[in-house]
Design a protein around this motif. Structure first.
Motif, PDB file in Angstrom:
ATOM      1  N   UNK A  26      29.704 -20.037 -21.000  1.00 56.79           N
ATOM      2  CA  UNK A  26      30.736 -21.093 -21.369  1.00 56.79           C
ATOM      3  C   UNK A  26      31.983 -20.333 -21.856  1.00 56.79           C
ATOM      4  N   UNK A  27      31.784 -18.996 -21.969  1.00 56.96           N
ATOM      5  CA  UNK A  27      33.138 -18.216 -22.542  1.00 56.96           C
ATOM      6  C   UNK A  27      33.441 -16.818 -21.725  1.00 56.96           C
ATOM      7  N   UNK A  82      37.536 -17.540 -19.489  1.00 60.67           N
ATOM      8  CA  UNK A  82      38.450 -17.195 -20.516  1.00 60.67           C
ATOM      9  C   UNK A  82      40.032 -17.924 -20.496  1.00 60.67           C
ATOM     10  N   UNK A  83      40.251 -18.327 -21.823  1.00 58.62           N
ATOM     11  CA  UNK A  83      41.542 -18.868 -21.864  1.00 58.62           C
ATOM     12  C   UNK A  83      42.541 -18.092 -22.567  1.00 58.62           C
ATOM     13  N   UNK A 143      36.505 -14.041 -28.946  1.00 58.76           N
ATOM     14  CA  UNK A 143      35.305 -13.587 -28.246  1.00 58.76           C
ATOM     15  C   UNK A 143      35.411 -11.990 -27.977  1.00 58.76           C
ATOM     16  N   UNK A 144      34.222 -11.407 -27.990  1.00 60.87           N
ATOM     17  CA  UNK A 144      34.057  -9.827 -27.585  1.00 60.87           C
ATOM     18  C   UNK A 144      33.264  -9.634 -26.382  1.00 60.87           C
ATOM     19  N   UNK A 171      55.467 -16.942 -22.800  1.00 63.88           N
ATOM     20  CA  UNK A 171      54.404 -16.279 -23.691  1.00 63.88           C
ATOM     21  C   UNK A 171      52.949 -16.609 -22.952  1.00 63.88           C
ATOM     22  N   UNK A 172      51.911 -15.669 -22.988  1.00 61.60           N
ATOM     23  CA  UNK A 172      50.833 -15.719 -22.259  1.00 61.60           C
ATOM     24  C   UNK A 172      49.524 -15.596 -23.332  1.00 61.60           C
ATOM     25  N   UNK A 173      49.933 -14.867 -24.455  1.00 61.81           N
ATOM     26  CA  UNK A 173      48.980 -14.918 -25.357  1.00 61.81           C
ATOM     27  C   UNK A 173      49.486 -14.577 -27.068  1.00 61.81           C
ATOM     28  N   UNK A 174      48.921 -15.022 -27.793  1.00 58.90           N
ATOM     29  CA  UNK A 174      49.455 -14.770 -29.256  1.00 58.90           C
ATOM     30  C   UNK A 174      48.351 -14.219 -29.978  1.00 58.90           C
ATOM     31  N   UNK A 175      48.616 -13.073 -30.506  1.00 61.66           N
ATOM     32  CA  UNK A 175      47.325 -12.458 -31.306  1.00 61.66           C
ATOM     33  C   UNK A 175      47.238 -13.038 -32.768  1.00 61.66           C
ATOM     34  N   UNK A 176      45.774 -13.044 -32.851  1.00 59.30           N
ATOM     35  CA  UNK A 176      45.297 -13.580 -34.159  1.00 59.30           C
ATOM     36  C   UNK A 176      45.877 -12.564 -35.430  1.00 59.30           C
TER      37      UNK A 176
END
Length: 602
Positions: free
Chosen positions: A382-383, A387-388, A395-396, A511-516
């Motif tokens: 499921x992950x 991916x999203x 996730x790792x 913007x495609x991703x934002x880092x936690x």
């Protein structure tokens, strides 16, 4: 070159037949199954299948299409590509209602034979899906062949009628009467584990310790056949030495060369690889290809035979969950580089640089602090394959962390045994104990016991930290066994960052991703925002937007969100990414030298 005793092919067949019949009740009598595959409209990406079943002795029959392919842990719904499904007997069409997404029900009362016809649309380029055009046909068999329910144990014959101009077939399925276009499968597990390439592929071969290897190159490329023969043979021999035998009589590499390609999918006696056709002459490109060869070929033992217990017999209708993909895939990812080193195809420095790079990748992924390794394996369905934009934060990869854990365990075993044992001994022991002797897969606790046998100690704490837990990895502790340490080349930098990435190949700054935990995360910049200005200055060059800035500076960021302008105050934070380097410790002890030599194959 060491002579290697081959395991009888019959053992492989019996193993798969035994595990299948434990989940499927055999029907009364013995049905005979054959397929004919034609390509009347190859240019439109179709394969036409005719299936004949005779010797029926039952009132009803369900025909099924697998929903996934082993080795690729995602329900892919292959039945979506089927059209024009029909069933007949003696030329008369009979009802064949679909009773689920991938199952057709046939009333066979009074019938001894039926004829099934259907078409499959094949136009997805990957190592796990079928692709057909006028130049060639690649059949990923789980998405091509429908099977009779409760008859997975039965053999079948496949007759291939090639499209015009196609002259060759490459597959691990045995020929019938030396006819390359007629193949036999002893059961459906083997059929579903044997992809088929038809066309005019470039084929060359070599023998390694009595095993015949065939390499089938599709799509051209600047490869050097003689160099590949030599280097692939080194890989195969090095991997065979890990387990002590090669259980095949022949093995096929199907290599699809594209403008840009990658990936691989393992099979029992073959593999399908994706490669970039013009990358064989660059040092990095060639090394990456050899790494892919080493990875997928290692799988013929690790996961295809030595396997988690739930991965065989396969349930082709549903997900097959395991917490051990970090062993099946992560250990294999570790071995792909270890094998290249021990085969002297890469230098110790390149090996150590690769180890450091893989550590950096994992440590730079916030999800490493969120998702335990065992959970990563279990949730692959499921992950991992879905991916999203937030996956990096949550996730790792069981490939990445699994490889790191394999590194730690290898060093631990070598050190604790004073160089007598290494991870190879665990793999060989588990292969002999579970695949060869018990003829089944291993359970979680059984693999752990195998590791403990050669580590010479209990690994409860290790598992609690790194397999089921989220403890930071103490790289220096383990690398110290071999006389090395890790240093971060970015440790003394003080660069600011927003913590965002942008969509590739898009002139707009989307913007495609934002880092936690980053400035963007904390101050509310979102994925899909279009960055338009910083401190009121229009953004033209992303690389220079933070020039002359430092961590702690307050800026304003203007974005378009759903087409509406929005200005956000943002406080810049330090870029905490790492770039590890493995360095030798001064004055290594005799014990460290022993570990280093064993680990690096010196």
């Amino acid at each position: 070159m060491k002579t290697i005793k081959l395991a009888p092919v019959l053992l492989i067949m019996l193993f798969f037949m035994d595990v299948n019949t434990s989940k499927a009740t055999k029907s009364t009598g013995t049905a005979h199954i054959s397929y004919t595959v034609t390509f009347p409209e190859a240019q439109a990406h179709y394969a036409d299948i005719e299936m004949n079943i005779s010797g029926l002795h039952q009132n009803s029959l369900d025909l099924k299409m697998p929903v996934w392919t082993p080795g690729s842990y995602l329900v892919r719904e292959f039945a979506k590509n089927i059209e024009s499904f029909s069933v007949s007997t003696n030329g008369k069409t009979i009802a064949s209602p679909k009773i689920s997404k991938s199952c057709w029900h046939i009333n066979t009362a009074g019938l001894s034979a039926i004829n099934v016809k259907y078409r499959v649309y094949c136009f997805e380029i990957s190592v796990r899906t079928s692709f057909v055009d006028a130049s060639h046909g690649f059949l990923s068999t789980t998405g091509i062949f429908i099977y009779p329910d409760k008859m997975l144990h039965l053999p079948s014959t496949i007759h291939i009628v090639p499209y015009k101009g196609w002259a060759k077939v490459s597959t691990s399925l045995d020929m019938v009467n030396n006819d390359p276009f007629i193949r036999h499968s002893p059961n459906f597990d083997i059929l579903f584990d044997s992809p088929i390439e038809i066309g005019n592929q470039d084929i060359f071969g070599f023998d390694v310790a009595g095993v015949k290897y065939e390499v089938c190159m599709v799509g051209g490329g600047n490869y050097d056949k003689e160099r590949l023969k030599t280097d692939m043979a080194k890989i195969i021999e090095t991997e065979t030495n890990v387990f002590g035998e090669n259980p095949n009589k022949h093995y096929i590499f199907i290599v699809h060369n594209y403008l840009r390609g990658g990936g691989g999918l393992e099979h029992l006696s073959s593999t399908t690889l994706g490669a970039s056709r013009d990358s064989y002459t660059t040092e990095t490109g060639y090394r990456n290809f050899l790494g892919l060869v080493a990875h997928e070929h290692f799988h013929l033992w690790n996961v295809k035979r030595l396997r988690p217990i739930v991965l065989g017999p396969f349930d082709y209708d549903n997900e097959n969950y395991t917490t051990d993909l970090w062993i099946a895939e992560g250990f294999t990812a570790y071995y792909q580089n270890r094998v290249l080193r021990h085969a002297n195809l890469i230098t110790p420095d390149i090996f150590l640089t690769t180890v450091a790079a893989e550590m950096s990748v994992m440590e730079n992924q916030p999800g490493a602090k969120i998702q335990p390794l065992a959970e990563s394996s279990y949730d692959a369905w499921i992950k991992a394959y879905r991916p999203n934009e937030n996956s990096n934060n949550t996730t790792i990869s069981y490939y990445d962390k699994g490889a790191e854990v394999a590194t730690l365990l290898d060093l631990e075993i070598i050190n604790d045994s004073k160089g007598k044992y290494c991870l190879n001994d665990v793999m060989k022991y588990m292969y002999n104990t579970y695949y060869k002797s018990k003829k089944r897969g291993y359970k979680d606790v059984e693999f752990k016991k195998g590791l403990e046998k050669f580590a010479g100690k209990n690994l409860d704490d290790f598992y609690a930290k790194y397999v089921t837990g989220l403890a930071p990895i103490d790289y220096n502790h383990y690398l110290g066994y071999a006389g090395y340490k890790v240093s971060d080349e970015l440790a003394n930098t003080n660069d600011p960052t927003l913590g965002i990435t942008f969509a590739a190949n898009n002139p707009k700054k989307i913007i495609s991703s934002v880092l936690r935990g980053s400035a963007a995360w904390i101050d509310g910049i979102n994925v899909n925002d279009e960055l338009t200005a910083v401190d009121g200055t229009p953004v033209t060059d992303v690389a220079t937007i933070l020039n002359d800035k430092k961590p702690g500076d307050k800026i304003t960021v203007t974005v378009l969100r759903d087409g509406l302008p929005l200005t956000l105050p943002v406080t810049l934070l330090k870029n905490n990414k790492v770039n590890f380097k493995v360095e030798a410790l001064p004055n290594p002890t005799p014990q460290q030298v022993v570990v280093q030599k064993k680990w690096l194959g010196l």
